[in-house]
Design a protein around this motif. Structure first.
Motif, mmCIF file in Angstrom:
data_model
loop_
_atom_site.group_PDB
_atom_site.id
_atom_site.type_symbol
_atom_site.label_atom_id
_atom_site.label_comp_id
_atom_site.label_asym_id
_atom_site.label_seq_id
_atom_site.Cartn_x
_atom_site.Cartn_y
_atom_site.Cartn_z
ATOM 1 N N VAL A 148 0.709 -1.125 -0.026
ATOM 2 C CA VAL A 148 0.127 0.442 0.272
ATOM 3 C C VAL A 148 0.774 0.805 0.372
ATOM 4 C CG1 VAL A 148 -2.072 1.361 1.270
ATOM 5 C CG2 VAL A 148 -2.092 -0.950 0.662
ATOM 6 N N ALA A 155 -8.077 1.976 5.697
ATOM 7 C CA ALA A 155 -7.590 1.399 5.882
ATOM 8 C C ALA A 155 -6.708 1.801 7.382
ATOM 9 C CB ALA A 155 -6.506 0.700 4.769
ATOM 10 N N VAL A 156 -6.512 3.467 6.557
ATOM 11 C CA VAL A 156 -5.659 3.641 8.204
ATOM 12 C C VAL A 156 -5.816 3.568 9.460
ATOM 13 C CG1 VAL A 156 -4.504 5.433 8.402
ATOM 14 C CG2 VAL A 156 -3.675 4.983 6.536
ATOM 15 N N ARG A 166 -8.996 1.679 10.270
ATOM 16 C CA ARG A 166 -8.712 -0.043 10.287
ATOM 17 C C ARG A 166 -7.915 -0.058 11.312
ATOM 18 N NH1 ARG A 166 -11.865 -3.767 6.491
ATOM 19 N NH2 ARG A 166 -13.081 -3.670 8.147
ATOM 20 N N TYR A 167 -6.319 -0.444 10.741
ATOM 21 C CA TYR A 167 -4.874 -0.636 11.101
ATOM 22 C C TYR A 167 -4.141 -0.312 11.022
ATOM 23 C CZ TYR A 167 -7.644 -4.511 7.820
ATOM 24 O OH TYR A 167 -7.898 -5.644 7.126
ATOM 25 N N GLU A 173 -0.167 0.521 10.287
ATOM 26 C CA GLU A 173 1.050 -0.526 9.497
ATOM 27 C C GLU A 173 0.178 -1.385 8.024
ATOM 28 O OE1 GLU A 173 -1.724 -4.478 11.022
ATOM 29 O OE2 GLU A 173 -0.304 -3.175 12.468
ATOM 30 N N CYS A 174 -1.797 -0.640 8.482
ATOM 31 C CA CYS A 174 -1.135 -0.881 6.331
ATOM 32 C C CYS A 174 -1.110 -0.176 5.302
ATOM 33 C CB CYS A 174 -3.441 0.270 6.565
ATOM 34 S SG CYS A 174 -3.249 2.136 5.867
ATOM 35 N N ARG A 202 0.949 -3.291 3.983
ATOM 36 C CA ARG A 202 -0.219 -4.608 4.415
ATOM 37 C C ARG A 202 -0.279 -4.027 2.176
ATOM 38 N NH1 ARG A 202 -3.594 -6.642 6.929
ATOM 39 N NH2 ARG A 202 -3.955 -6.382 9.429
ATOM 40 N N GLU A 246 -5.498 -6.710 0.089
ATOM 41 C CA GLU A 246 -5.589 -6.559 1.556
ATOM 42 C C GLU A 246 -6.916 -5.006 1.678
ATOM 43 O OE1 GLU A 246 -2.619 -7.968 5.028
ATOM 44 O OE2 GLU A 246 -1.399 -7.213 3.011
ATOM 45 N N VAL A 247 -6.034 -4.096 0.739
ATOM 46 C CA VAL A 247 -7.171 -3.566 1.560
ATOM 47 C C VAL A 247 -8.034 -2.570 0.072
ATOM 48 C CG1 VAL A 247 -5.751 -1.797 3.192
ATOM 49 C CG2 VAL A 247 -5.640 -1.353 1.169
#
Length: 142
Positions: A23, A59-60, A62-63, A66-67, A70, A74-75
């Motif tokens: 990402v 994604a930021v 949610r994760y 660390e996103c 990924r 995944e996103v």
């Protein structure tokens, strides 16, 4: 106005990435190219997803940071709607509105041939209104 005409005017260059790309690298491509979405293609060059700015933001949320490490797969959004060159821009705008999509890849025979954005659609719509206004003014003056 058709999607083909818009692509003929703006160009058909589309930034693409592989689903296994980080990402972090995809975000760099978004910034470098000053675009809002990247089409994700598999090894056979088939459209498998779309990574848009809003996917990165989600994604930021949610994760966390660390996103960025990924993979795009995944996103990204996997439910990608496409349009065809023969479509009128009004139909494309309907799809964008109903799907809340800001970008639609353009496909021909299942292959990516371009991308249209909501900005492209709005510019096209404004040009059509301006043309109609000129025609009405000319009619009234004539």
């Amino acid at each position: 106005m058709t999607v083909k005409r818009i692509l003929d005017e703006k160009g058909r260059k589309v930034v693409t990435i592989a689903p296994d790309m980080a990402v972090r690298d995809a975000v760099a491509l978004l910034a470098e190219n000053r675009i809002g979405a990247i089409v994700v293609l598999d090894e056979a060059q088939a459209i498998t997803g779309l990574l848009a700015e809003r996917d990165v933001v989600a994604a930021v949320a949610r994760y966390g940071a660390e996103c960025l490490d990924r993979t795009v797969a995944e996103v990204m959004c996997r439910d990608v709607h496409t349009c065809e060159e023969e479509m009128e821009i009004e139909a494309v705008m309907e799809i964008m509105n109903s799907r809340r999509a800001r970008h639609l890849p353009v496909a021909r025979n299942g292959r990516l041939v371009g991308i249209v954005s909501i900005g492209d659609a709005v510019r096209s719509h404004i040009r059509a209104i301006e043309h109609e206004t000129r025609e009405i003014k000319a009619y009234i003056a004539g």
